[in-house]
Design an enzyme around this catalytic site. Structure first.
Site, PDB file in Angstrom:
ATOM      1  N   LYS A 229      18.395  30.363   7.117  1.00 60.38           N
ATOM      2  CA  LYS A 229      19.842  30.434   7.307  1.00 60.38           C
ATOM      3  C   LYS A 229      20.219  31.395   8.423  1.00 60.38           C
ATOM      4  CE  LYS A 229      21.540  29.102   2.716  1.00 60.38           C
ATOM      5  NZ  LYS A 229      20.294  28.571   2.190  1.00 60.38           N
TER       6      LYS A 229
ATOM      7  N   GLU B  36      27.876  37.811   4.334  1.00 61.19           N
ATOM      8  CA  GLU B  36      28.991  37.116   4.960  1.00 61.19           C
ATOM      9  C   GLU B  36      30.299  37.408   4.228  1.00 61.19           C
ATOM     10  OE1 GLU B  36      26.838  33.111   6.704  1.00 61.19           O
ATOM     11  OE2 GLU B  36      27.929  32.990   4.812  1.00 61.19           O
TER      12      GLU B  36
ATOM     13  N   HIS C 208      27.154  26.859  -7.808  1.00 63.08           N
ATOM     14  CA  HIS C 208      26.802  26.458  -6.445  1.00 63.08           C
ATOM     15  C   HIS C 208      26.032  25.141  -6.390  1.00 63.08           C
ATOM     16  CE1 HIS C 208      28.204  30.390  -5.162  1.00 63.08           C
ATOM     17  NE2 HIS C 208      27.392  30.943  -6.038  1.00 63.08           N
TER      18      HIS C 208
ATOM     19  N   ARG D 137      17.665  16.277   6.095  1.00 62.88           N
ATOM     20  CA  ARG D 137      17.196  15.165   5.261  1.00 62.88           C
ATOM     21  C   ARG D 137      18.403  14.333   4.856  1.00 62.88           C
ATOM     22  NH1 ARG D 137      19.283  17.021   0.560  1.00 62.88           N
ATOM     23  NH2 ARG D 137      19.161  19.252   0.131  1.00 62.88           N
TER      24      ARG D 137
END
Length: 662
Positions: free
Chosen positions: A116, A200, A235, A292
């Site tokens: 990430k 973040e 999530h 994907r």
């Protein structure tokens, strides 16, 4: 185009790839573990190869065994599906070194997007909007805490190599940062072998919007519009829809351009998804790219009329993209609901067992079922407990939502706990119905989504009793070999009416339904209530009933001693109490005591060899959210238990070897 491909996956995605390959005339090779010997994808494929034990690490994650299967069967390419090795750059490279085409992006793109933090550095250079935060390599706890102060609380700590909600913590105040960081790193190292994190800004009321991109080896790129995946639990996505409600053409074009820029930055080829966090004001930030095909790709197929697996195969075979950006259009609205073997009332814990009864709504132009299981198959503890994806389409969101509500009420599953009733509540709650979407919707709607359990309605008790009577009548007619009044179960008596009791219970609630045979049906009594009942039975447990002046369509499915009543989108497992067992000496019997339903063994309550009285508790099973105790049928002893605590058993399997005392 390829003539034979191997699918390095299982379940519904393997079945999905087989469907397209078969339509294109491409032979398919399935791989399977010892737990999947009788799996649906194995039955559907042209060939199948056993590659190892039940655990994924012993089979579906074994690169060399998969490559060996491909070589031995003559496959030219490998489709990785999603999950398992689909985003593993080493696997993709091993395929190429073995002379096989990997139906996916270049290994360089997989590696670039695998971290990430590294991906966000690339996106920053490409001009893709990023969430304010720190994405660097410095991992000192004090430094990260200082970065959180700079960014401004609340913040989100995320594992750089993470996914699926693991290694992720929201932090609302500085004093909680250190403990959350430690916990996040510990979870990340256990899940991914890498405790690197990024920090973040946490977007309040965020929407999760993703863009489907496609590219070919000639350098052509398109985006196939967006999907809104905001409705999540821990999530993990629960509902997905396309297009995103409230999306303007200008915002769609901006997000589509950003997604294509992200794909170009890594030299992408094939199908990919660029995921964004979106503010309610329309601003958006890059989150990650999945290299994907996504679980939720069917909603994109439904609104574009395209087959994305076919596109994957054509691009992997070196063909150009079938359409240009200008040729792509949106038609109508699609919503996908993930049907899982899980218990929402117990924190969405997965459920395992045999699918004793599985009756999905019928496929049509408006309703699509993507599944890897059929009735009689097992949901095992080794893999994701998905039963199916239910996808609906119509001309507008309101019409598609009505289709989804209807389809969920038609889904009937017996044998494992499942989330169909939860989903039915979710799609009818005002927030979702009015498209007031954000990733906290489920938590915000706890009261509506997890209501206090209501008592079983009177109608359900009557339907269970009526189904018993209809089954008995149908069985008697089928077994009658000649027109003899003595063989008919029509309630006829020489003097007076036939009367009896049908006893049923649900948890601690027991009801005795009085039955009186009358012309054309039965009078059923429950407490002070009395109703005339008649009806007919259909396929898959369906019952067309008349109760008094009311006519209705429902289903009653028998599994062991349970009568699962499906009525108006709800299900109640009622247990039949055998009032004919008197306990007389002629009826007492030993031998094997069998499971009355699929379930889990919770406790063994008796000692082998100890003399027990009739009715003594022997063991406890848990099934369909309830505990059921197996009792001694007569005075005697347990010779042996044929089950163990924690074991999942199917209905009818022998649990106890019991010997009646002389």
């Amino acid at each position: 185009m390829f003539t034979k491909i191997l699918i390095a996956n299982r379940g519904e995605i393997a079945c999905r790839v087989i469907k397209t390959a078969r339509r294109l005339g491409i032979a398919t090779v399935a791989v399977y573990s010892e737990a999947d010997v009788n799996a649906r994808h194995v039955r559907l494929a042209d060939e199948a190869v056993l590659i190892g034990g039940a655990e994924a690490r012993d089979s579906y994650l074994k690169t060399e065994r998969i490559l060996k299967a491909a070589r031995e069967t003559g496959a030219q390419a490998i489709h990785p599906g999603y999950g398992f090795l689909s985003e593993n750059a080493d696997f993709a490279e091993a395929c190429l070194q073995a002379g096989l085409v990997f139906i996916g992006p270049p290994t360089s793109a997989i590696r670039a997007m695998g971290s990430k933090s590294a991906a966000k550095s690339l996106m920053e250079k490409a001009g893709v909007p990023l969430t304010p935060g720190y994405h660097g390599d410095q991992q000192d706890a004090d430094f990260l805490a200082a970065q959180a102060e700079r960014i401004g609380y609340p913040v989100l700590i995320k594992a750089a190599a993470g996914g699926g909600g693991k290694g992720m913590r929201r932090v609302d105040q500085p004093q909680d940062f250190a403990a959350s960081l430690t916990s996040c790193k510990r979870e990340a190292i256990n899940a991914f072998g890498d405790d690197h994190v990024l920090v973040e800004k946490y977007v309040l009321k965020p929407r999760h919007i993703e863009i489907q991109v496609f590219a070919d080896s000639a350098g052509n790129y398109v985006y196939l519009f967006e999907r809104d995946c905001s409705v999540q639990r821990r999530h993990q996505k629960v509902l997905e829809e396309a297009p995103a409600p409230g999306m303007t053409p200008e915002r769609r074009a901006a997000m589509g351009k950003a997604a294509v820029d992200a794909a170009k930055a890594v030299g992408y080829v094939g199908a990919g998804t660029v995921e964004f966090i979106a503010n309610q004001d329309g601003s958006f930030y890059f989150m990650e790219m999945n290299t994907r095909l996504q679980v939720e790709h069917p909603v994109t197929e439904m609104i574009t009329g395209l087959d994305l697996v076919e596109w994957q195969l054509r691009v992997a075979a070196g063909e150009p993209l079938p359409l240009t950006q200008e040729q792509l259009t949106i038609q109508g609205h699609a919503i996908e609901a993930r049907i899982y073997a899980e218990d929402p009332e117990k924190g969405f814990l997965p459920s395992t067992g045999r699918l004793v009864h599985l009756a999905p709504p019928a496929d049509s132009d408006h309703v699509r079922i993507d599944t890897g299981v059929e009735q009689g198959d097992e949901i095992t503890p080794f893999y994701d407990p998905m039963i199916a994806k239910l996808i609906v389409w119509d001309h507008s969101r309101e019409q598609a939502l009505a289709r989804l509500r209807k389809a969920l009420t038609q889904y009937r599953i017996v044998g494992v706990a499942n989330n169909t009733e939860f989903l039915a509540r979710l799609v009818t709650c005002p927030s979702f119905a009015n498209a007031d979407l954000d990733t906290g919707l489920i938590e915000r709607e706890q009261g509506a989504l997890f209501p206090v359990a209501a008592p079983v309605p009177e109608t359900a008790w009557y339907l269970a009793a009526l189904a018993e009577l209809l089954h008995e009548s149908d069985t008697a007619r089928q077994e009658t070999t000649q027109a003899s009044p003595w063989q008919m179960l029509d309630g006829w008596r020489l003097n007076g009416q036939s009367q009896r009791i049908i006893s049923l219970h649900h948890s601690e609630d027991r009801h005795d339904i009085g039955v009186t045979s009358v012309a054309g049906g039965w009078n059923l009594s429950l407490g002070e209530s009395l109703v005339f009942a008649r009806g007919t039975l259909g396929a898959n447990g369906q019952i067309h009933a008349q109760l008094g002046e009311r006519r209705l369509h429902a289903a009653v499915v028998t599994a062991g001693e349970r009568r699962h009543v499906f009525l108006e989108g709800r299900a109640w497992p009622l247990a039949r109490v055998d009032n004919l067992h008197t306990g007389g000496e002629g009826e007492e019997a030993g031998g094997g005591l069998r499971a009355p339903m699929p379930g889990k063994i919770v406790a063994l309550l008796a000692q082998s060899g100890t003399l027990l009285e009739k009715g003594a508790p022997l063991l406890v099973m848990e099934a369909m959210k309830m505990e059921h105790t197996i009792h001694a049928p007569a005075r005697g002893t347990v010779k042996a238990f044929r089950c163990a605590v924690g074991e999942q058993v199917t209905d009818g399997v022998e649990l106890v070897e019991y010997e009646v005392a002389p």
